[in-house]
Scaffold this active site. Structure first.
Site, PDB file in Angstrom:
ATOM      1  N   HIS A  61      25.507   8.914 -32.689  1.00  0.00           N
ATOM      2  CA  HIS A  61      25.758   7.592 -33.286  1.00  0.00           C
ATOM      3  C   HIS A  61      24.427   6.921 -33.579  1.00  0.00           C
ATOM      4  O   HIS A  61      23.361   7.446 -33.230  1.00  0.00           O
ATOM      5  CB  HIS A  61      26.656   6.741 -32.384  1.00  0.00           C
ATOM      6  CG  HIS A  61      26.051   6.337 -31.072  1.00  0.00           C
ATOM      7  ND1 HIS A  61      25.607   7.236 -30.140  1.00  0.00           N
ATOM      8  CD2 HIS A  61      25.849   5.100 -30.527  1.00  0.00           C
ATOM      9  CE1 HIS A  61      25.158   6.585 -29.074  1.00  0.00           C
ATOM     10  NE2 HIS A  61      25.283   5.294 -29.289  1.00  0.00           N
ATOM     11  N   HIS A  63      22.969   4.066 -32.635  1.00  0.00           N
ATOM     12  CA  HIS A  63      22.162   3.208 -31.757  1.00  0.00           C
ATOM     13  C   HIS A  63      20.806   3.895 -31.599  1.00  0.00           C
ATOM     14  O   HIS A  63      20.729   5.117 -31.434  1.00  0.00           O
ATOM     15  CB  HIS A  63      22.839   3.024 -30.393  1.00  0.00           C
ATOM     16  CG  HIS A  63      23.969   2.040 -30.425  1.00  0.00           C
ATOM     17  ND1 HIS A  63      25.048   2.096 -29.582  1.00  0.00           N
ATOM     18  CD2 HIS A  63      24.166   0.952 -31.236  1.00  0.00           C
ATOM     19  CE1 HIS A  63      25.867   1.080 -29.854  1.00  0.00           C
ATOM     20  NE2 HIS A  63      25.356   0.376 -30.860  1.00  0.00           N
ATOM     21  N   ASP A  65      18.592   4.360 -29.463  1.00  0.00           N
ATOM     22  CA  ASP A  65      18.190   5.222 -28.336  1.00  0.00           C
ATOM     23  C   ASP A  65      18.690   6.656 -28.519  1.00  0.00           C
ATOM     24  O   ASP A  65      18.392   7.516 -27.692  1.00  0.00           O
ATOM     25  CB  ASP A  65      18.660   4.641 -26.992  1.00  0.00           C
ATOM     26  CG  ASP A  65      20.155   4.369 -26.928  1.00  0.00           C
ATOM     27  OD1 ASP A  65      20.722   3.934 -27.946  1.00  0.00           O
ATOM     28  OD2 ASP A  65      20.757   4.586 -25.846  1.00  0.00           O
ATOM     29  N   HIS A  66      19.414   6.910 -29.612  1.00  0.00           N
ATOM     30  CA  HIS A  66      19.918   8.266 -29.853  1.00  0.00           C
ATOM     31  C   HIS A  66      19.310   8.919 -31.096  1.00  0.00           C
ATOM     32  O   HIS A  66      19.585  10.076 -31.368  1.00  0.00           O
ATOM     33  CB  HIS A  66      21.447   8.259 -29.952  1.00  0.00           C
ATOM     34  CG  HIS A  66      22.075   7.866 -28.653  1.00  0.00           C
ATOM     35  ND1 HIS A  66      22.643   8.777 -27.799  1.00  0.00           N
ATOM     36  CD2 HIS A  66      22.152   6.646 -28.038  1.00  0.00           C
ATOM     37  CE1 HIS A  66      23.072   8.139 -26.718  1.00  0.00           C
ATOM     38  NE2 HIS A  66      22.781   6.847 -26.836  1.00  0.00           N
ATOM     39  N   HIS A 141      33.145   3.932 -28.644  1.00  0.00           N
ATOM     40  CA  HIS A 141      31.915   3.174 -28.454  1.00  0.00           C
ATOM     41  C   HIS A 141      31.940   1.966 -29.377  1.00  0.00           C
ATOM     42  O   HIS A 141      32.847   1.829 -30.184  1.00  0.00           O
ATOM     43  CB  HIS A 141      30.727   4.107 -28.732  1.00  0.00           C
ATOM     44  CG  HIS A 141      29.434   3.649 -28.143  1.00  0.00           C
ATOM     45  ND1 HIS A 141      29.335   3.041 -26.922  1.00  0.00           N
ATOM     46  CD2 HIS A 141      28.155   3.711 -28.630  1.00  0.00           C
ATOM     47  CE1 HIS A 141      28.067   2.742 -26.683  1.00  0.00           C
ATOM     48  NE2 HIS A 141      27.337   3.128 -27.701  1.00  0.00           N
ATOM     49  N   ASP A 211      27.909   8.305 -25.858  1.00  0.00           N
ATOM     50  CA  ASP A 211      28.117   6.970 -25.284  1.00  0.00           C
ATOM     51  C   ASP A 211      29.584   6.605 -25.462  1.00  0.00           C
ATOM     52  O   ASP A 211      30.091   6.584 -26.579  1.00  0.00           O
ATOM     53  CB  ASP A 211      27.268   5.925 -26.028  1.00  0.00           C
ATOM     54  CG  ASP A 211      25.801   5.997 -25.661  1.00  0.00           C
ATOM     55  OD1 ASP A 211      25.392   7.003 -25.069  1.00  0.00           O
ATOM     56  OD2 ASP A 211      25.069   5.034 -25.984  1.00  0.00           O
ATOM     57  N   HIS A 269      22.449   8.992 -19.132  1.00  0.00           N
ATOM     58  CA  HIS A 269      22.443   7.710 -19.840  1.00  0.00           C
ATOM     59  C   HIS A 269      22.449   6.531 -18.861  1.00  0.00           C
ATOM     60  O   HIS A 269      23.255   5.612 -18.961  1.00  0.00           O
ATOM     61  CB  HIS A 269      23.651   7.634 -20.804  1.00  0.00           C
ATOM     62  CG  HIS A 269      23.471   6.621 -21.903  1.00  0.00           C
ATOM     63  ND1 HIS A 269      23.883   5.314 -21.782  1.00  0.00           N
ATOM     64  CD2 HIS A 269      22.939   6.713 -23.144  1.00  0.00           C
ATOM     65  CE1 HIS A 269      23.620   4.655 -22.889  1.00  0.00           C
ATOM     66  NE2 HIS A 269      23.039   5.481 -23.739  1.00  0.00           N
TER      67      HIS A 269
END
Ligand SMILES: [Zn+2]
Ligand SMILES: [Zn+2]
Length: 302
Positions: A61, A63, A65-66, A141, A211, A269
């Site tokens: 996805h 976000h 941080d990914h 999510h 997530d 995570h």
């Protein structure tokens, strides 16, 4: 065997020497990169991951941080003279993000970059080869997000050496025996495959749940996973926060692993508010004993 090397196991903020999400799945020396948070390349160097062997990248996805490490990796691969095609899978907008960044820098990659969009709310077969398969499935999510399941197929049958000798089968035919063929001897005797082989080992399955809030909605896709990687951003005393932010707790991850009949559970995570992760193990292991708190740089094998 499937090998999973954790490169990043923290949530949004890097903390306590833990990095945003990324991991490498190795099936028969074919490397699959799952998510590519900031610092993924540095972690790859630290843990001796051969970038040239990565032909598939999956982004769960959008976000940051990914995927904030993705442009760096894509362009480094170009600078290193890559010519082999790279297959990138992710939410539809990822293509625009990549294209814009290449365009404004007037970067032309020396290798073909093939993009496949993950359709919102849908499960897809992404890679389907003789010995492995990769599938995506929707999780719950705040923005569209997918988990990935990796299956290592063991199609080949196992030889019974004494029986092969008994029927005088030449070694040159062994590869065909492993593929299930019968053998006809020069004297006309038909040696049935099941006389000289047994079934191979069962398929292996690794599932990365990305997530997600804890939910049964994707249970069918994770059933009987030999190893299940599930996020546990929080401990259970933050259950409400986990729900509001579309994340899970260690206890919830353990309950899902139990429902799924998973072999082992790997937690990841983690929120940057936790320095000590031992409580994650304690909480989850009360429900699902075969649990480990993931550690960066460690390779987990199935
Ligand atoms: Zn995240
Ligand atoms: Zn997220």
């Amino acid at each position: 065997m499937i090998k999973i090397t954790i490169l990043g196991n923290n949530s949004a903020l890097p903390a306590y020497n833990r990095h945003p999400t990324s991991q490498v799945v190795d099936i028969e020396e074919q490397l699959f990169l799952v998510d590519c948070g900031e610092a993924t390349q540095i972690q790859m160097q630290r843990y001796h991951i051969r970038r040239r062997r990565i032909n598939y990248i999956f982004i769960s996805h959008l976000h940051g941080d990914h995927y904030f490490g993705l442009m760096g990796l894509i362009t480094s691969m170009g600078l290193m003279g890559r010519t082999a095609p790279l297959h990138l899978f992710g939410p539809p907008a990822l293509q625009q993000i990549v294209d814009l960044q290449l365009q404004v820098a007037t970067t032309v990659l020396p290798y073909p970059l093939h993009f496949t969009a993950l359709e919102e709310g849908k499960a897809q077969i992404l890679v389907d080869e003789a010995s492995y398969k990769v599938e995506s499935f929707p999780v719950e999510h705040r923005i569209p997000c997918h988990g990935f399941s990796f299956t290592h197929r063991h199609l080949q049958r196992r030889l019974l050496p004494e029986q092969c000798r008994h029927y005088e089968i030449p070694t040159a035919f062994f590869a065909r025996l492993k593929n299930g063929e019968d053998y006809t001897r020069k004297d006309g005797l038909l040696v049935k495959n099941e006389w000289v082989t047994t079934a191979g080992t069962p398929d292996k399955k690794y599932v990365y749940c990305a997530d997600t809030r804890t939910t049964d909605s994707f249970l069918p896709y994770i059933l009987k996973a030999d190893l299940l990687y599930h996020e546990s951003t929080y401990l259970d005393n933050d259950q409400k926060k986990a729900f509001d932010r579309f994340h899970s707790t260690a206890r919830q991850a353990a309950e899902l692993a139990q429902k799924a009949g998973a072999g082992r559970l790997l937690l990841g995570h983690f929120s940057s508010k936790y320095q000590d992760l031992s409580l994650f193990y304690e909480e989850a292991s009360q429900i699902f004993p075969d649990v480990e708190v993931s550690t960066e740089g460690i390779t987990y094998e199935i």
